[in-house]
Design a protein around this motif. Structure first.
Motif, PDB file in Angstrom:
ATOM      1  N   PRO A  19     -13.914  25.138  58.175  1.00 14.62           N
ATOM      2  CA  PRO A  19     -12.993  26.144  57.617  1.00 14.62           C
ATOM      3  C   PRO A  19     -12.215  26.909  58.690  1.00 14.62           C
ATOM      4  O   PRO A  19     -11.207  27.551  58.384  1.00 14.62           O
ATOM      5  N   LEU A  20     -12.657  26.839  59.928  1.00 16.68           N
ATOM      6  CA  LEU A  20     -11.994  27.573  61.007  1.00 16.68           C
ATOM      7  C   LEU A  20     -10.961  26.726  61.744  1.00 16.68           C
ATOM      8  O   LEU A  20     -10.262  27.227  62.618  1.00 16.68           O
ATOM      9  N   THR A  21     -10.876  25.446  61.414  1.00 15.69           N
ATOM     10  CA  THR A  21     -10.036  24.546  62.199  1.00 15.69           C
ATOM     11  C   THR A  21      -8.645  24.347  61.622  1.00 15.69           C
ATOM     12  O   THR A  21      -7.851  23.613  62.194  1.00 15.69           O
ATOM     13  N   GLY A  22      -8.353  24.960  60.521  1.00 13.29           N
ATOM     14  CA  GLY A  22      -7.016  24.867  59.949  1.00 13.29           C
ATOM     15  C   GLY A  22      -6.557  26.225  59.459  1.00 13.29           C
ATOM     16  O   GLY A  22      -7.306  26.936  58.791  1.00 13.29           O
ATOM     17  N   LEU A  23      -5.331  26.582  59.802  1.00  9.70           N
ATOM     18  CA  LEU A  23      -4.782  27.870  59.387  1.00  9.70           C
ATOM     19  C   LEU A  23      -4.767  27.998  57.866  1.00  9.70           C
ATOM     20  O   LEU A  23      -4.981  29.086  57.326  1.00  9.70           O
ATOM     21  N   ASP A  24      -4.555  26.870  57.169  1.00 14.05           N
ATOM     22  CA  ASP A  24      -4.528  26.901  55.711  1.00 14.05           C
ATOM     23  C   ASP A  24      -5.856  27.368  55.133  1.00 14.05           C
ATOM     24  O   ASP A  24      -5.905  28.252  54.283  1.00 14.05           O
ATOM     25  N   HIS A  25      -6.945  26.804  55.622  1.00 10.34           N
ATOM     26  CA  HIS A  25      -8.263  27.199  55.115  1.00 10.34           C
ATOM     27  C   HIS A  25      -8.583  28.647  55.512  1.00 10.34           C
ATOM     28  O   HIS A  25      -9.026  29.436  54.689  1.00 10.34           O
ATOM     29  N   LEU A 166       4.469  33.684  53.419  1.00 13.28           N
ATOM     30  CA  LEU A 166       5.484  32.991  54.223  1.00 13.28           C
ATOM     31  C   LEU A 166       4.873  31.819  54.992  1.00 13.28           C
ATOM     32  O   LEU A 166       5.508  30.761  55.119  1.00 13.28           O
ATOM     33  N   ILE A 167       3.671  32.010  55.484  1.00 15.02           N
ATOM     34  CA  ILE A 167       2.981  30.896  56.147  1.00 15.02           C
ATOM     35  C   ILE A 167       2.708  29.796  55.128  1.00 15.02           C
ATOM     36  O   ILE A 167       2.829  28.605  55.433  1.00 15.02           O
ATOM     37  N   GLY A 168       2.347  30.169  53.903  1.00 16.03           N
ATOM     38  CA  GLY A 168       2.160  29.191  52.842  1.00 16.03           C
ATOM     39  C   GLY A 168       3.423  28.389  52.576  1.00 16.03           C
ATOM     40  O   GLY A 168       3.372  27.164  52.387  1.00 16.03           O
ATOM     41  N   VAL A 169       4.573  29.065  52.565  1.00 13.95           N
ATOM     42  CA  VAL A 169       5.854  28.363  52.393  1.00 13.95           C
ATOM     43  C   VAL A 169       6.064  27.387  53.540  1.00 13.95           C
ATOM     44  O   VAL A 169       6.442  26.224  53.325  1.00 13.95           O
ATOM     45  N   TYR A 170       5.817  27.850  54.750  1.00 12.47           N
ATOM     46  CA  TYR A 170       5.951  26.965  55.920  1.00 12.47           C
ATOM     47  C   TYR A 170       5.057  25.730  55.788  1.00 12.47           C
ATOM     48  O   TYR A 170       5.490  24.604  56.058  1.00 12.47           O
ATOM     49  N   LEU A 171       3.816  25.937  55.362  1.00 11.59           N
ATOM     50  CA  LEU A 171       2.891  24.805  55.203  1.00 11.59           C
ATOM     51  C   LEU A 171       3.375  23.833  54.133  1.00 11.59           C
ATOM     52  O   LEU A 171       3.109  22.627  54.236  1.00 11.59           O
ATOM     53  N   LEU A 172       4.064  24.334  53.132  1.00  9.09           N
ATOM     54  CA  LEU A 172       4.595  23.462  52.078  1.00  9.09           C
ATOM     55  C   LEU A 172       5.779  22.619  52.540  1.00  9.09           C
ATOM     56  O   LEU A 172       5.918  21.471  52.147  1.00  9.09           O
TER      57      LEU A 172
END
Length: 174
Positions: A19-25, A166-172
């Motif tokens: 869970p610590l290895t991805g910004l999304d998680h 905004l980070i969620g938008v970037y990830l999308l």
């Protein structure tokens, strides 16, 4: 010299690390805790517990079954939606909030399970990502509670939600 297998997000480790290895998680799990703090009352423990419980079910499914389509999109959406929930800061019933985070928890768990190092024990792996997830929920909840009670803290917490969205938008779109 031992050859190490690859783990999720390109970082070696156990379920504790995943869970610590991805910004999304990381962001989604912190946001669940922060949102539960904003909601208050029963939500402070029911909402994160629902995420964690559904994440375990998703983890088992991810270990047993092949990948599901659009999983990374669903995980990116969780970051966007949880960030929006924090940024909007509107009362939501614990049942509705739990249902929403439960869906996201299942998706995160499925990703964790499908990226499991097959040389590790299943129980240890699941307990590892569960411990880390609950810890991130607690950090988000305690941070959220501190901000909710501080002068201008709710505003700062909403701003954190906007950044998370905004980070969620970037990830999308990446």
């Amino acid at each position: 010299m031992w050859i190490q297998p690859c783990w999720g997000h390109g970082m070696g480790g156990t379920g504790l690390l995943h869970p610590l290895t991805g910004l999304d998680h990381l962001l989604a799990m912190l946001a669940v805790g922060a949102w539960s703090a904003q909601l208050g009352g029963r939500s402070i423990y029911i909402v994160p517990a629902c995420f964690a419980g559904m994440m375990v079910l998703g983890g088992v499914a991810g270990i047993l079954y092949p990948m599901i389509p659009y999983l990374e999109t669903a995980i990116a959406m969780s970051v966007l939606m949880l960030g929006l929930a924090v940024s909007i800061d509107q009362p939501t019933g614990w049942f509705v909030a739990s249902f929403g985070v439960g869906i996201f928890g299942f998706c995160h768990g499925f990703a964790h399970g499908s990226e499991m190092n097959r040389t590790e024990g299943i129980t240890e792996y699941i307990l590892g990502f569960l411990i880390t997830t609950v810890s991130l929920h607690l950090i988000g909840a305690f941070g959220g509670l501190l901000l909710v009670e501080a002068s201008q803290g709710r505003r700062h917490l909403r701003q954190i939600g906007v950044v998370t969205s905004l980070i969620g938008v970037y990830l999308l779109v990446r």
